[in-house]
Motif scaffolding. Structure first.
Motif, PDB file in Angstrom:
ATOM      1  N   ALA A  50     -16.454 -19.860 -39.353  1.00  0.00           N
ATOM      2  CA  ALA A  50     -15.378 -19.174 -40.041  1.00  0.00           C
ATOM      3  C   ALA A  50     -15.448 -17.698 -39.666  1.00  0.00           C
ATOM      4  O   ALA A  50     -16.518 -17.130 -39.527  1.00  0.00           O
ATOM      5  CB  ALA A  50     -15.501 -19.352 -41.553  1.00  0.00           C
ATOM      6  N   VAL A  51     -14.277 -17.065 -39.494  1.00  0.00           N
ATOM      7  CA  VAL A  51     -14.231 -15.672 -39.067  1.00  0.00           C
ATOM      8  C   VAL A  51     -13.075 -14.977 -39.777  1.00  0.00           C
ATOM      9  O   VAL A  51     -12.036 -15.578 -40.041  1.00  0.00           O
ATOM     10  CB  VAL A  51     -14.070 -15.594 -37.529  1.00  0.00           C
ATOM     11  N   ARG A  52     -13.286 -13.688 -40.130  1.00  0.00           N
ATOM     12  CA  ARG A  52     -12.241 -12.902 -40.783  1.00  0.00           C
ATOM     13  C   ARG A  52     -11.617 -11.924 -39.785  1.00  0.00           C
ATOM     14  O   ARG A  52     -12.185 -11.642 -38.731  1.00  0.00           O
ATOM     15  CB  ARG A  52     -12.818 -12.124 -41.970  1.00  0.00           C
ATOM     16  N   CYS A  53     -10.488 -11.375 -40.153  1.00  0.00           N
ATOM     17  CA  CYS A  53      -9.810 -10.416 -39.272  1.00  0.00           C
ATOM     18  C   CYS A  53     -10.677  -9.198 -39.006  1.00  0.00           C
ATOM     19  O   CYS A  53     -10.696  -8.660 -37.900  1.00  0.00           O
ATOM     20  CB  CYS A  53      -8.491  -9.968 -39.900  1.00  0.00           C
ATOM     21  N   GLU A  54     -11.414  -8.729 -40.004  1.00  0.00           N
ATOM     22  CA  GLU A  54     -12.181  -7.493 -39.866  1.00  0.00           C
ATOM     23  C   GLU A  54     -13.559  -7.691 -39.235  1.00  0.00           C
ATOM     24  O   GLU A  54     -14.274  -6.713 -38.963  1.00  0.00           O
ATOM     25  CB  GLU A  54     -12.337  -6.808 -41.230  1.00  0.00           C
ATOM     26  N   THR A  83      -0.212  -9.848 -41.145  1.00  0.00           N
ATOM     27  CA  THR A  83       0.409 -10.218 -42.427  1.00  0.00           C
ATOM     28  C   THR A  83      -0.552 -11.110 -43.205  1.00  0.00           C
ATOM     29  O   THR A  83      -0.300 -12.304 -43.394  1.00  0.00           O
ATOM     30  CB  THR A  83       1.742 -10.961 -42.197  1.00  0.00           C
ATOM     31  N   PRO A  84      -1.697 -10.549 -43.639  1.00  0.00           N
ATOM     32  CA  PRO A  84      -2.667 -11.356 -44.383  1.00  0.00           C
ATOM     33  C   PRO A  84      -2.128 -11.722 -45.763  1.00  0.00           C
ATOM     34  O   PRO A  84      -1.135 -11.146 -46.229  1.00  0.00           O
ATOM     35  CB  PRO A  84      -3.873 -10.420 -44.495  1.00  0.00           C
ATOM     36  N   PRO A  85      -2.741 -12.696 -46.432  1.00  0.00           N
ATOM     37  CA  PRO A  85      -2.293 -13.061 -47.785  1.00  0.00           C
ATOM     38  C   PRO A  85      -2.348 -11.848 -48.718  1.00  0.00           C
ATOM     39  O   PRO A  85      -3.270 -11.044 -48.661  1.00  0.00           O
ATOM     40  CB  PRO A  85      -3.297 -14.140 -48.203  1.00  0.00           C
ATOM     41  N   ARG A  86      -1.327 -11.717 -49.546  1.00  0.00           N
ATOM     42  CA  ARG A  86      -1.278 -10.614 -50.496  1.00  0.00           C
ATOM     43  C   ARG A  86      -2.132 -10.911 -51.718  1.00  0.00           C
ATOM     44  O   ARG A  86      -2.463 -12.055 -51.993  1.00  0.00           O
ATOM     45  CB  ARG A  86       0.160 -10.346 -50.915  1.00  0.00           C
ATOM     46  N   ALA A  87      -2.478  -9.854 -52.423  1.00  0.00           N
ATOM     47  CA  ALA A  87      -3.221 -10.031 -53.676  1.00  0.00           C
ATOM     48  C   ALA A  87      -2.440 -10.948 -54.597  1.00  0.00           C
ATOM     49  O   ALA A  87      -1.214 -10.829 -54.726  1.00  0.00           O
ATOM     50  CB  ALA A  87      -3.450  -8.668 -54.333  1.00  0.00           C
ATOM     51  N   GLY A  88      -3.123 -11.834 -55.225  1.00  0.00           N
ATOM     52  CA  GLY A  88      -2.488 -12.807 -56.099  1.00  0.00           C
ATOM     53  C   GLY A  88      -2.212 -14.130 -55.428  1.00  0.00           C
ATOM     54  O   GLY A  88      -1.836 -15.102 -56.094  1.00  0.00           O
ATOM     55  N   HIS A  89      -2.397 -14.179 -54.078  1.00  0.00           N
ATOM     56  CA  HIS A  89      -2.217 -15.440 -53.351  1.00  0.00           C
ATOM     57  C   HIS A  89      -3.278 -16.436 -53.818  1.00  0.00           C
ATOM     58  O   HIS A  89      -4.440 -16.096 -54.021  1.00  0.00           O
ATOM     59  CB  HIS A  89      -2.345 -15.201 -51.850  1.00  0.00           C
ATOM     60  N   ALA A  90      -2.882 -17.657 -53.997  1.00  0.00           N
ATOM     61  CA  ALA A  90      -3.821 -18.681 -54.460  1.00  0.00           C
ATOM     62  C   ALA A  90      -4.893 -18.924 -53.405  1.00  0.00           C
ATOM     63  O   ALA A  90      -4.616 -18.874 -52.202  1.00  0.00           O
ATOM     64  CB  ALA A  90      -3.072 -19.968 -54.751  1.00  0.00           C
ATOM     65  N   PRO A  91      -6.140 -19.165 -53.816  1.00  0.00           N
ATOM     66  CA  PRO A  91      -7.187 -19.475 -52.841  1.00  0.00           C
ATOM     67  C   PRO A  91      -6.903 -20.808 -52.144  1.00  0.00           C
ATOM     68  O   PRO A  91      -6.256 -21.690 -52.710  1.00  0.00           O
ATOM     69  CB  PRO A  91      -8.454 -19.563 -53.697  1.00  0.00           C
ATOM     70  N   GLY A  92      -7.342 -20.901 -50.904  1.00  0.00           N
ATOM     71  CA  GLY A  92      -7.168 -22.159 -50.173  1.00  0.00           C
ATOM     72  C   GLY A  92      -6.413 -21.961 -48.880  1.00  0.00           C
ATOM     73  O   GLY A  92      -6.460 -20.889 -48.268  1.00  0.00           O
ATOM     74  N   PRO A  93      -5.668 -22.978 -48.430  1.00  0.00           N
ATOM     75  CA  PRO A  93      -5.039 -22.923 -47.098  1.00  0.00           C
ATOM     76  C   PRO A  93      -3.936 -21.883 -47.013  1.00  0.00           C
ATOM     77  O   PRO A  93      -3.203 -21.651 -47.975  1.00  0.00           O
ATOM     78  CB  PRO A  93      -4.491 -24.343 -46.921  1.00  0.00           C
ATOM     79  N   VAL A  94      -3.844 -21.268 -45.824  1.00  0.00           N
ATOM     80  CA  VAL A  94      -2.791 -20.293 -45.544  1.00  0.00           C
ATOM     81  C   VAL A  94      -2.190 -20.648 -44.195  1.00  0.00           C
ATOM     82  O   VAL A  94      -2.913 -20.767 -43.196  1.00  0.00           O
ATOM     83  CB  VAL A  94      -3.353 -18.853 -45.500  1.00  0.00           C
ATOM     84  N   ALA A  95      -0.874 -20.830 -44.146  1.00  0.00           N
ATOM     85  CA  ALA A  95      -0.225 -21.134 -42.869  1.00  0.00           C
ATOM     86  C   ALA A  95      -0.333 -19.935 -41.936  1.00  0.00           C
ATOM     87  O   ALA A  95      -0.197 -18.786 -42.358  1.00  0.00           O
ATOM     88  CB  ALA A  95       1.239 -21.485 -43.103  1.00  0.00           C
TER      89      ALA A  95
END
Length: 426
Positions: free
Chosen positions: A205-209, A229-241
């Motif tokens: 697993a790898v992050r943008c930073e 365009t990373p997930p915004r605060a409040g985005h539910a944890p889990g999969p992101v398209a």
């Protein structure tokens, strides 16, 4: 080409890999089963271009690796968002990003010694653990269990290094030397092809930073994240398209479809294009097992093959062959083998041409590379030859010396020398 940087991600479950040519030959000798290290036979050094060979080598071949390319490739991927409350171990189901199948030449059935030797040589050249059996990265969704220590936008992946390139064929043939004399040497034959394989699968697993090495598997996975365009605060944890991952997956699927369409377009049929006329040389030959009475005899029945037989009054010219439409390049003859007895040309049946030990038969003569053969010759004065099918690249030989034994193709030839024959003028 620079060697790729080793990835810094943790290595997960991996497929079986073999690293050196010696190990590759051990796998081949065991019918592609893994041998214990102590039981592996000593490797026989492969010949090099220009080395001396003998008449017993005329029916053999070895691979020359002409080019290599190593590219990190992501096989499975999923964008994943971790919040402060969702850290720790999680099981992430990833989607297939691209599929890699091992192949050498015509197909991915790595059953012959030539393919194993080629891939083993590639691995040894690059210092990488590459697959030498037929294998494929999974085309189905697969899960990765990972311990997420920090919140963030992650790319969860499985990946490998895809290894591709081209090979040539090293064959024994006569060569005229500077003083006018002749010698048998290993030359680069006319046969060539391409291969694909891959290294041990990794997961991570790898992050943008995250700072990761360039040209690494982790960097390839990081490039599939929508870091702009990373997930915004409040985005539910889990999969992101991930739009980048989707675009890359679609591009890989299109490349695969194009490759399949190209193969379908060039797929051969059992009926070759008819040839208007053969330009056959006047000499008639028998193709003998050296020093023994059995020789090649064409079949009377369409579903039979060319077999070893002893010539007698019943042979009806089925043991007589002419070389037709002969060309020569760099000392190697290319010809069709026309049989006087049944009027057909020697060929490997199209429906089994991709199989190791496919048998040789005759068919109506036509414009078909399955009916064309490279002929490697002994020094002048010697009648010994080796034969190689132009389309499959395999050498011809027989499994045992016996009346009625079929002539077959062997990807590397018969290493005991039974692929060397005598071309005897009748």
């Amino acid at each position: 080409m620079t060697r790729p940087i080793r990835p810094v991600s943790r290595t997960g479950r991996s497929v079986v890999a073999v690293t050196a040519a010696a190990a590759a030959w051990a796998v081949a000798a065991a019918g592609f089963a893994a041998w214990p290290a102590a039981a592996a036979p000593a490797a026989t050094p492969a010949p090099r271009l220009g080395d001396t060979c003998t008449a017993a080598d005329l029916g053999k071949r070895h691979p020359i690796i002409k080019s290599t390319e190593v590219a990190p490739t992501i096989t499975h991927f999923k964008g994943w968002y971790v919040t402060q409350g969702s850290t720790g171990y999680q099981n992430v189901t990833t989607s297939t990003q691209t599929t890699i199948s091992v192949s050498v030449g015509l197909n991915g059935e790595i059953k012959g010694d030539f393919a194993v030797e080629a891939l083993g040589t590639v691995g040894a050249m690059l210092g990488l653990n590459v697959q030498v059996n037929y294998s494929s990265t999974s085309s189905e969704s697969t899960s990765v269990s990972w311990n997420f220590n920090d919140p963030g936008y992650y790319g969860v992946y499985k990946g490998t290094k895809k290894v591709t390139g081209t090979y040539g064929s090293l064959n024994c043939n006569r060569v005229q030397q500077g003083d006018g004399s002749w010698a048998l040497k290993w030359i680069e034959g006319p046969d060539s092809g391409s291969y694909t394989t891959y290294t041990t699968l990794e997961e991570g697993a790898v992050r943008c930073e995250d700072k990761v090495p360039a040209n690494s598997i982790m960097r390839k996975a990081q490039g599939l994240l929508d870091c702009e365009t990373p997930p915004r605060a409040g985005h539910a944890p889990g999969p992101v398209a991930s739009a980048k991952a989707t675009a890359a997956r679609n591009a890989a699927a299109m490349d695969t479809a194009k490759g399949a369409a190209g193969k379908a377009a060039t797929a051969r049929t059992s009926t070759p294009a008819t040839r208007a006329a053969l330009n056959c040389q006047p000499d008639v030959y028998r193709i003998h097992v050296p020093g023994k009475p059995l020789n090649w005899s064409a079949p009377l029945l369409a579903n039979d093959g060319i077999r070893l037989r002893e010539s007698n009054w019943t042979s009806a010219h089925l043991d007589n062959w002419r070389l037709c439409n002969v060309t020569e390049r760099n000392g190697v003859i290319e010809a069709s083998l026309w049989n006087w007895g049944n009027g057909g040309c020697a060929t490997i049946p199209a429906n089994i041409a991709n199989q190791e030990q496919a048998y040789l038969t005759t068919a109506p003569c036509g414009e078909d590379d399955l009916q064309r053969f490279y002929i490697y010759r002994d020094v002048p004065g010697g009648s010994k030859i080796g034969l190689q099918n132009k389309y499959t690249g395999s050498m011809l030989g027989h499994d045992r010396y016996a009346d009625g034994e079929l002539i077959r193709q062997y990807s590397s030839g018969r290493q005991d020398g039974t692929g060397t024959y005598d071309l005897v003028k009748v």
